[in-house]
Design an enzyme around this catalytic site. Structure first.
Site, mmCIF file in Angstrom:
data_model
loop_
_atom_site.group_PDB
_atom_site.id
_atom_site.type_symbol
_atom_site.label_atom_id
_atom_site.label_comp_id
_atom_site.label_asym_id
_atom_site.label_seq_id
_atom_site.Cartn_x
_atom_site.Cartn_y
_atom_site.Cartn_z
ATOM 1 N N HIS A 7 51.059 56.139 -79.335
ATOM 2 C CA HIS A 7 51.583 57.452 -78.961
ATOM 3 C C HIS A 7 52.001 57.458 -77.497
ATOM 4 O O HIS A 7 51.167 57.268 -76.608
ATOM 5 C CB HIS A 7 50.495 58.495 -79.219
ATOM 6 N N ARG A 8 53.289 57.606 -77.285
ATOM 7 C CA ARG A 8 53.868 57.473 -75.934
ATOM 8 C C ARG A 8 53.497 56.113 -75.344
ATOM 9 O O ARG A 8 53.330 55.959 -74.136
ATOM 10 C CB ARG A 8 53.413 58.615 -75.022
ATOM 11 N N GLU A 34 55.670 55.435 -80.361
ATOM 12 C CA GLU A 34 56.275 56.760 -80.417
ATOM 13 C C GLU A 34 56.694 57.122 -79.006
ATOM 14 O O GLU A 34 55.996 56.810 -78.045
ATOM 15 C CB GLU A 34 55.262 57.773 -80.947
ATOM 16 N N ASP A 36 59.347 60.110 -76.586
ATOM 17 C CA ASP A 36 60.017 61.407 -76.565
ATOM 18 C C ASP A 36 61.288 61.308 -75.740
ATOM 19 O O ASP A 36 61.310 60.649 -74.704
ATOM 20 C CB ASP A 36 59.104 62.456 -75.930
ATOM 21 N N HIS A 49 58.209 63.262 -72.011
ATOM 22 C CA HIS A 49 57.698 64.257 -72.953
ATOM 23 C C HIS A 49 57.975 65.693 -72.535
ATOM 24 O O HIS A 49 58.546 66.479 -73.289
ATOM 25 C CB HIS A 49 56.196 64.073 -73.156
ATOM 26 N N GLU A 110 61.028 60.941 -80.875
ATOM 27 C CA GLU A 110 60.912 62.390 -81.053
ATOM 28 C C GLU A 110 61.943 63.099 -80.190
ATOM 29 O O GLU A 110 61.974 62.939 -78.963
ATOM 30 C CB GLU A 110 59.515 62.889 -80.698
ATOM 31 N N LYS A 112 63.020 66.059 -78.245
ATOM 32 C CA LYS A 112 62.330 67.183 -77.604
ATOM 33 C C LYS A 112 63.334 68.310 -77.344
ATOM 34 O O LYS A 112 63.679 68.630 -76.204
ATOM 35 C CB LYS A 112 61.674 66.731 -76.303
ATOM 36 N N ASP A 230 46.702 57.369 -78.898
ATOM 37 C CA ASP A 230 46.824 56.991 -77.489
ATOM 38 C C ASP A 230 46.144 55.658 -77.207
ATOM 39 O O ASP A 230 46.332 55.078 -76.137
ATOM 40 C CB ASP A 230 46.167 58.059 -76.602
#
Length: 242
Positions: A7-8, A34, A36, A49, A110, A112, A230
């Site tokens: 995640h990120r 992942e 953003d 993000h 993703e 945003k 994370d």
């Protein structure tokens, strides 16, 4: 096989949404990452993000009000002082150029655009994905489901992931209406029945953000398609590679 998405990147141990973080996730054994994306004032697709720069960088203000040249000079090391000066805001192109060289590595992008309507962001992101021939390795997700519908109009081949945070009735039916191949629910908005029902209908389920080891184990035991965490290094120890 339950797939692990950083995640990120490896946001628990590295500055989120930076190349440092993405590479750390890969080195930890993640199946994918992942990230953003938003748009700079000059139309570049940048990886960050928050709509504002304040939390994760040394700049203040909205991403949309800065050119990429200005954004590229920002320090995005966030709370990880050891990375100060070595964690700039990357372009989506930079990330995909790196990821495209890794066999079978997945990238969840993703959009945003739930708060700020970045006109044309879908077209730009899909063009970049195609430029790196990553149509089969990329997943497009968003809380803005109008944007997901537009992505499907623009591309039949790129997988879509429906992001949502609260209870959704028969979410697999909703995903099918959007022609999306995946559900990306908040971890507390999903249960075994949803996982089983969706996956039985060919809809992948990938909850976010799963940092609790007990929940990781539960998802693995339920043969959940994947999850976002994370701490991909922690997840890989609990979920052996196959």
């Amino acid at each position: 096989m339950t797939q692990i998405f950083g995640h990120r990147g490896a946001a628990g141990t590295c500055p989120e949404n930076t190349m440092v973080s993405f590479k750390a996730a890969f080195e930890a054994g993640a199946d994918g990452i992942e990230l953003d994306v938003q748009m700079s004032s000059d139309g570049q697709i940048v990886v960050i993000h928050d709509e504002k720069l304040d939390r994760t960088t040394n700049l203040k203000g909205f991403v949309k009000d800065f050119s990429y040249r200005e954004l590229s000079k920002a320090d995005a090391s966030y709370k990880f002082a050891d990375y100060a000066g070595h964690a700039p805001i990357p372009l989506l192109e930079e990330v995909l150029q790196w990821a495209a060289s890794i066999p079978h590595f997945l990238v969840n992008i993703e959009l945003k655009n739930g708060i700020i309507d970045y006109e044309g962001i879908e077209e730009k992101v899909i063009k970049i994905i195609r430029n790196f021939q990553m149509e089969k390795a990329a997943i497009l997700s968003s809380f803005n489901h109008y944007s997901l519908a537009k992505c499907r109009e623009l591309s039949e081949e790129i997988e879509l992931g429906v992001l949502y945070s609260e209870g959704l009735y028969k979410p697999w039916e909703y995903a099918a209406k959007l022609k999306a191949g995946a559900l990306h629910p908040h971890v507390y908005a999903v249960n075994r029945d949803i996982i089983v029902s969706a996956q039985a209908r060919g809809i992948s389920v990938r909850p976010f953000t799963v940092n609790n080891e007990a929940i990781m184990k539960e998802l693995y035991e339920q043969n959940c398609s994947g999850f976002f965490t994370d701490y991909p290094e922690k997840a890989r120890v609990l979920i052996p590679a196959t």
